[in-house]
Design a protein around this motif. Structure first.
Motif, short mmCIF file in Angstrom:
data_model
loop_
_atom_site.label_atom_id
_atom_site.label_comp_id
_atom_site.label_asym_id
_atom_site.label_seq_id
_atom_site.Cartn_x
_atom_site.Cartn_y
_atom_site.Cartn_z
N LYS A 433 -16.50 46.62 38.65
CA LYS A 433 -15.99 45.71 39.67
C LYS A 433 -17.10 45.42 40.67
O LYS A 433 -18.07 46.18 40.80
CB LYS A 433 -14.78 46.32 40.38
CG LYS A 433 -13.55 46.45 39.49
CD LYS A 433 -12.31 46.71 40.31
CE LYS A 433 -11.06 46.71 39.42
NZ LYS A 433 -9.82 46.89 40.20
N ALA A 434 -16.94 44.31 41.36
CA ALA A 434 -17.92 43.92 42.37
C ALA A 434 -17.97 44.98 43.47
O ALA A 434 -16.99 45.67 43.75
CB ALA A 434 -17.57 42.56 42.95
N GLU A 476 -22.05 41.54 41.80
CA GLU A 476 -21.03 41.45 40.77
C GLU A 476 -21.18 42.59 39.78
O GLU A 476 -22.24 43.25 39.72
CB GLU A 476 -21.14 40.09 40.05
CG GLU A 476 -20.87 38.90 40.96
CD GLU A 476 -19.48 38.94 41.57
OE1 GLU A 476 -18.54 39.34 40.84
OE2 GLU A 476 -19.34 38.59 42.76
N THR A 479 -24.62 43.95 37.38
CA THR A 479 -25.73 43.07 37.78
C THR A 479 -26.68 43.85 38.69
O THR A 479 -26.40 44.96 39.13
CB THR A 479 -25.22 41.83 38.54
OG1 THR A 479 -24.54 42.25 39.73
CG2 THR A 479 -24.28 41.01 37.67
#
Length: 499
Positions: A433-434, A476, A479
């Motif tokens: 999850k972000a 994100e 990333t």
């Protein structure tokens, strides 16, 4: 003689009213409690025994019926009388002491006899026949004495251990003291009327130990907060259906105003405060399941402290019971704070607002993330806003690389020096999850106006102060992000760059 007789009669009268008044209420502090004793009485004399470890100077008396008046109040020391369990325990301690003494005497006698035979073997005897006769006797007696000594030594060790256990149990139950206080009260009032009499006093051998549980749920933006307290009392008697209240601190009860504190202004001494986010690892998990659950606990703010009213409670004298005080969810803003120069891991940080004016006493807290234990440390709450840390997360991390480092002398800056550093920082979110990240880097702080500092963060810092610059990022899932940080120092002075 007459005065002595009156004192004896007074002591006897006080000791007869052991349960003349029952404990009906108690406000327990982290150390000590204010207990309330209640009795229905009429005009005349009443003797009430106060609880164990009572401070007689704290005694307060309240009459419900305004027609009654206090004519006389007298405090008297009396011999401590306690529960049947404590009386039985003291008798067992006396027996254990007698048994230990008997064993110690028998061991001493055995060692003396053993020493006699050993000494006899070292003597020079006139004839071989006498020596052989002694040797035969020693071979018979010494093995028996050595075995007997070992048995007695083991028995003495067991007696010491057992006696220590009994004495510790007596201390737990609050029965180790010898004397208590009794109060003699003279009342005047209507002959046929009765009134409720409340006596309150501070008792030292009571208290509670808070224990907290903070479970961070970053995906939900919540912290599950649990507050439990092990409440104990050692007044020597069990409390039955006592109206129990916890308080975060004891309200002041002084009669005289406090002394004025003089105001001195001095020069501040410089120091460096090392703030660490990482907890010391807990060797064992702290038990948080309450073995006793209070009913509906009502919380009230009392100005500078907080009270929790547990209602009617039974509490035996001794080490106490664990009560659940509160369980609630706090909205929280979660970020991961990274300090690349100090290490690669991101630490989970929560900013919470848990209600204005609430006071929570200091106690050990268990910290969890999504139900998994990450550590424990001391927790308390006095401010409305708080920042809490929940340890490192290996899925949020960074790499910091020194790309270039230059130093220069007179050739670059006339009659001076220069330093240059170029760093490349990569931050990663390997979670599904972000995540919000706060990446901190230290800023050089010149101690002389002739030192020039040039910083080029890329991208620019989101916020900064004199000591640090901070990038606020949202990454994100799965990333990464690159950050660049360039520092230049220039001066005509001989620099000590500090790195």
């Amino acid at each position: 003689m007459k005065r002595m007789l009156m004192l004896v009669l007074l002591l006897l009268a006080a000791s007869l009213d052991l349960e003349a008044a029952s404990i009906t209420g108690a406000t327990v502090y982290p150390a000590g409690a204010t207990v309330t004793l209640t009795e229905e009485t009429g005009p005349g004399s009443l003797n009430v025994r106060l609880p164990n470890s009572c401070d007689p100077a704290s005694l307060m008396i309240k009459l419900a019926d305004g027609r009654f008046k206090l004519r006389e109040v007298e405090l008297v020391q009396v011999a401590r009388t306690t529960s049947p369990e404590i009386v039985s325990l003291k008798a067992r301690i006396d027996e254990a002491r007698v048994l230990r003494q008997q064993t110690a005497v028998a061991l001493e006698a055995c060692e003396a006899e053993q020493g006699f035979w050993k000494g006899a073997l070292n003597r020079e005897w006139p004839t071989a026949a006498e020596a052989l006769k002694l040797n035969e006797a020693a071979r018979t007696n010494l093995p028996r004495l050595i075995s007997q000594r070992q048995d007695l030594a083991a028995k003495l060790s067991d007696s010491d251990r057992r006696l220590k256990e009994l004495e510790e149990r007596l201390k737990e139950l609050g029965g180790s003291g010898a004397q208590d206080w009794s109060v003699r009260i003279e009342l005047s009032g209507p002959a046929e009327a009765r009134t409720r009499l409340d006596l309150s006093c501070f008792v030292a051998d009571c208290g509670y130990v808070p224990a907290y549980r903070l479970n961070a749920l970053p995906d939900k933006g919540l912290i599950e907060f649990g507050y439990e307290a092990r409440i104990w009392q050692k007044t020597g008697f069990d409390w039955s259906r006592v109206n129990l209240t916890l308080a975060s601190l004891r309200q002041g009860t002084a009669v005289n105003p406090p002394e004025l504190q003089y105001w001195f202004v001095d020069v501040r001494q410089n120091f460096v405060r090392n703030e660490r986010m990482l907890y010391k690892a807990a060797p064992v998990e702290m038990a948080m399941a309450a073995d006793a659950v209070a009913g509906s606990v009502a919380e009230q703010q009392r100005g500078t402290y907080t009270e929790w009213q547990l209602g009617s409670v039974n509490l035996a004298t001794g080490p106490g019971r664990l009560f659940r005080i509160a369980g609630e969810s706090w909205p929280a803003e979660f970020v991961y704070r990274l300090r690349p120069e100090q290490g690669p891991l991101g630490f989970l940080e929560a900013r919470v607002s848990a209600g204005e004016g609430r006071q929570l006493p200091s106690g050990e807290a268990l910290y969890l993330v999504d139900g998994a234990m990450v550590g424990r440390q001391t927790f308390d709450q006095a401010a409305r806003e708080q920042t809490l840390y929940f340890g490192p997360d290996s899925l949020i991390h960074c790499e910091r690389k020194l790309v270039e480092h230059k130093t220069g002398g007179h050739g670059l800056v006339r009659n001076g020096q220069s330093y240059a550093w170029d760093y490349e920082i990569k931050v990663y979110n390997d979670r599904r999850k972000a995540a919000r990240l706060m990446v901190e880097e230290a800023k050089p702080q010149p101690r002389d106006e002739r030192i020039r500092v040039t910083l080029k963060p890329q991208p620019a810092f989101s916020s900064q102060d004199e000591a640090r610059g901070v990038w606020e990022l949202k990454l994100e899932p799965q990333t990464s992000r690159r950050l660049d940080y360039s520092i230049r120092l220039e001066s005509s002075l001989d620099l000590e760059p500090g790195r």
